[in-house]
Write an enzyme that holds these catalytic residues in place. Structure first.
Site, PDB file in Angstrom:
ATOM      1  N   HIS A 184       5.325  10.773 -12.298  1.00 45.34           N
ATOM      2  CA  HIS A 184       6.000   9.940 -11.121  1.00 45.34           C
ATOM      3  C   HIS A 184       7.382  10.002 -10.950  1.00 45.34           C
ATOM      4  O   HIS A 184       8.009   9.319 -10.232  1.00 45.34           O
ATOM      5  CB  HIS A 184       5.372   8.372 -11.525  1.00 45.34           C
ATOM      6  CG  HIS A 184       6.234   7.718 -12.619  1.00 45.34           C
ATOM      7  ND1 HIS A 184       5.918   8.084 -13.815  1.00 45.34           N
ATOM      8  CD2 HIS A 184       7.289   7.040 -12.466  1.00 45.34           C
ATOM      9  CE1 HIS A 184       6.820   7.354 -14.696  1.00 45.34           C
ATOM     10  NE2 HIS A 184       7.649   6.799 -14.012  1.00 45.34           N
TER      11      HIS A 184
HETATM   12  C1  UD1 Z   1       9.150   2.324 -11.505  1.00 51.20           C
HETATM   13  C2  UD1 Z   1      10.715   2.587 -12.223  1.00 51.20           C
HETATM   14  C3  UD1 Z   1      10.471   3.638 -13.309  1.00 51.20           C
HETATM   15  C4  UD1 Z   1       9.096   3.324 -14.110  1.00 51.20           C
HETATM   16  C5  UD1 Z   1       8.031   3.317 -13.125  1.00 51.20           C
HETATM   17  C6  UD1 Z   1       6.548   2.943 -13.709  1.00 51.20           C
HETATM   18  C7  UD1 Z   1      12.765   2.031 -11.187  1.00 51.20           C
HETATM   19  C8  UD1 Z   1      13.756   2.729 -10.660  1.00 51.20           C
HETATM   20  N1  UD1 Z   1      11.749   2.909 -11.610  1.00 51.20           N
HETATM   21  O1  UD1 Z   1       9.102   3.695 -10.666  1.00 51.20           O
HETATM   22  O2  UD1 Z   1      11.328   3.638 -14.494  1.00 51.20           O
HETATM   23  O3  UD1 Z   1       9.012   4.653 -14.970  1.00 51.20           O
HETATM   24  O4  UD1 Z   1       8.067   2.037 -12.205  1.00 51.20           O
HETATM   25  O5  UD1 Z   1       5.690   3.124 -12.553  1.00 51.20           O
HETATM   26  O6  UD1 Z   1      12.866   0.968 -11.272  1.00 51.20           O
HETATM   27  N2  UD1 Z   1       4.162   1.670  -4.793  1.00 51.20           N
HETATM   28  C9  UD1 Z   1       3.044   1.124  -4.542  1.00 51.20           C
HETATM   29  N3  UD1 Z   1       2.650   0.244  -5.009  1.00 51.20           N
HETATM   30  C10 UD1 Z   1       3.021  -0.505  -6.034  1.00 51.20           C
HETATM   31  C11 UD1 Z   1       4.557   0.049  -6.661  1.00 51.20           C
HETATM   32  C12 UD1 Z   1       4.853   0.998  -5.888  1.00 51.20           C
HETATM   33  O7  UD1 Z   1       2.283   1.679  -3.734  1.00 51.20           O
HETATM   34  O8  UD1 Z   1       2.598  -1.630  -6.611  1.00 51.20           O
HETATM   35  C13 UD1 Z   1       4.871   2.931  -4.286  1.00 51.20           C
HETATM   36  C14 UD1 Z   1       5.614   2.585  -3.040  1.00 51.20           C
HETATM   37  O9  UD1 Z   1       5.547   3.427  -1.969  1.00 51.20           O
HETATM   38  C15 UD1 Z   1       7.072   2.697  -3.699  1.00 51.20           C
HETATM   39  C16 UD1 Z   1       6.662   3.946  -4.435  1.00 51.20           C
HETATM   40  O10 UD1 Z   1       5.523   3.770  -5.345  1.00 51.20           O
HETATM   41  O11 UD1 Z   1       8.166   3.092  -2.819  1.00 51.20           O
HETATM   42  C17 UD1 Z   1       7.886   3.862  -5.846  1.00 51.20           C
HETATM   43  O12 UD1 Z   1       7.919   2.509  -6.507  1.00 51.20           O
HETATM   44  P1  UD1 Z   1       9.020   1.878  -7.252  1.00 51.20           P
HETATM   45  O13 UD1 Z   1       9.105   0.712  -7.919  1.00 51.20           O
HETATM   46  O14 UD1 Z   1      10.497   2.156  -6.413  1.00 51.20           O
HETATM   47  O15 UD1 Z   1       9.464   2.922  -8.377  1.00 51.20           O
HETATM   48  P2  UD1 Z   1       8.507   3.622  -9.327  1.00 51.20           P
HETATM   49  O16 UD1 Z   1       8.366   5.221  -8.845  1.00 51.20           O
HETATM   50  O17 UD1 Z   1       7.236   3.122  -9.467  1.00 51.20           O
END
Ligand code: UD1
Length: 366
Positions: A206
């Site tokens: 991821h």
């Molecule tokens: C985040 C953390 C990362 C951790 C990871 C575990 C930061 C900078 N990154 O990354 O350190 O290893 O979580 O999973 O805090 N999304 C969904 N549903 C959700 C959550 C996210 O669809 O419940 C999608 C959205 O399109 C979002 C993307 O995933 O924009 C990224 O989510 P985000 O929380 O920004 O970062 P992660 O890549 O999950």
């Protein structure tokens, strides 16, 4: 003492669970609230973990959701400031290195509230990693730094953190692993995917550095395809990765649930399910931080698709190999694991299931 425990994203939940449990042993001394920022909000990224780990429902959900880094961080800060002003906690506890960790630390410190960081001092020295920025900002501000290993202690001291702020307590994520290992063992998931213990691999991916660039992601999927000719790969796919695979038109790399040798994707799995699958796997391929630690304790070879790690202890004593995201290097590392049955690993000092007890004993003594 009134304490706010903060969680936001998936890797936070297994870290806060044992801390809450340990705090419940001090009802006369500690009153605690749980704040969920809502950084992760899908049921499989959040609620599934509360259910599996028996974490109480959050007292306050900030519901911030996704966004750019600045948007997400800013929204968390605005909403968490209101909570701090209303609740007036004596201490805020943050865990890990996600945006919620940093945002709540800055907010609380600007209100002169003391903050404790659990899993302090980890450093990848890679400033292109958003988590490294979160770690540095959090640690420089925090009053109490709870560490998992000697590398973290040394990093903090080298950055000029006074020794009296550093508490080497062990690893709360491993508290949760050890508590749930026996329960996870009793699940029966092998038939569902037609898997044989020790004859399949699990995979997670991821990190923006691996999934946000088409050529890099395609190279990794090609390496997986080669590996899956020898051993099936089960790949619970993170929402970010699923979106990128779709954007880049790379869905054809997956078996899409068909029971044929190959790469099988699933929705993200719950804690117990994924622990069961990892403990029975021949190897784990990942770019996660926490999995590097969990595989070390489980004694399962871990191939880390990153150029660096903030958790070098997992390479020093554990099962972890840092191989980067180059196709040939991934294949070489996987081949090495497939040819060997003998994995020697030790468990790092104080990764014994008692880290949360130590943390809360320190806090109760303040
Ligand atoms: C985040 C953390 C990362 C951790 C990871 C575990 C930061 C900078 N990154 O990354 O350190 O290893 O979580 O999973 O805090 N999304 C969904 N549903 C959700 C959550 C996210 O669809 O419940 C999608 C959205 O399109 C979002 C993307 O995933 O924009 C990224 O989510 P985000 O929380 O920004 O970062 P992660 O890549 O999950």
């Amino acid at each position: 003492m009134k304490i706010i425990n903060v969680v936001g994203a998936r890797p936070n939940f297994m870290k806060i669970a044992p801390i809450i449990e340990a705090m419940n042993q001090y009802p006369d001394k500690i009153e605690h609230l749980l704040v969920h920022t809502g950084q992760h909000y899908d049921a499989q990224m959040s609620k599934a973990f509360f259910d599996d780990l028996g974490i109480p429902k959050p007292d306050i959900d900030l519901g911030v959701g996704s966004g750019t880094h600045a948007e997400q961080t800013a929204r968390i800060m605005v909403e968490f400031e209101k909570v701090c002003l209303k609740e007036k906690p004596d201490l805020v506890i943050v865990v890990g290195d996600v945006n919620s960790t940093m945002a709540c630390t800055i907010t609380a410190k600007k209100l002169n509230i003391k903050v404790a960081h659990v899993e302090a001092g980890l450093r990848s020295r890679d400033m292109t990693m958003p988590e490294e920025i979160n770690r540095l900002c959090t640690d420089v501000l925090c009053d109490y730094l709870f560490t998992t290993d000697h590398f973290a202690n040394e990093n903090l001291k080298a950055e000029g953190v006074p020794e009296e702020k550093i508490f080497f307590v062990g690893n709360v994520m491993i508290d949760t692993l050890l508590k749930h290992k026996e329960m996870a063992k009793t699940l029966s998931l092998m038939n569902h995917w037609d898997l044989t213990p020790k004859r399949y691999a699990t995979m997670t991916l991821h990190r923006p550095s691996n999934v946000d660039d088409r050529v890099t992601l395609q190279g990794i999927l090609e390496a997986l395809t080669e590996i899956s000719r020898k051993i099936p790969i089960l790949f619970p796919i993170h929402p970010r990765t699923r979106n990128r695979v779709k954007d880049f038109g790379l869905e054809h790399y997956f078996s899409n649930g068909k029971k044929v040798k190959g790469i099988w994707t699933t929705e993200p799995l719950g804690y117990l399910e994924f622990l069961h699958l990892n403990m029975n796997a021949k190897m784990v391929l990942t770019d996660s931080g926490g999995l590097q630690e969990e595989t070390t304790v489980l004694g399962i070879p871990c191939i880390t698709l990153r150029e660096n790690t903030e958790r070098p202890i997992t390479c020093e004593v554990g099962t972890n190999a840092i191989v980067g995201n180059n196709k040939d290097k991934i294949l070489f590392a996987a081949q090495k694991v497939l040819q060997s049955d003998n994995y020697q690993a030790k468990i790092p000092e104080k990764w014994d299931g008692k880290a949360a007890e130590r943390i809360v004993a320190v806090i109760a003594g303040f």
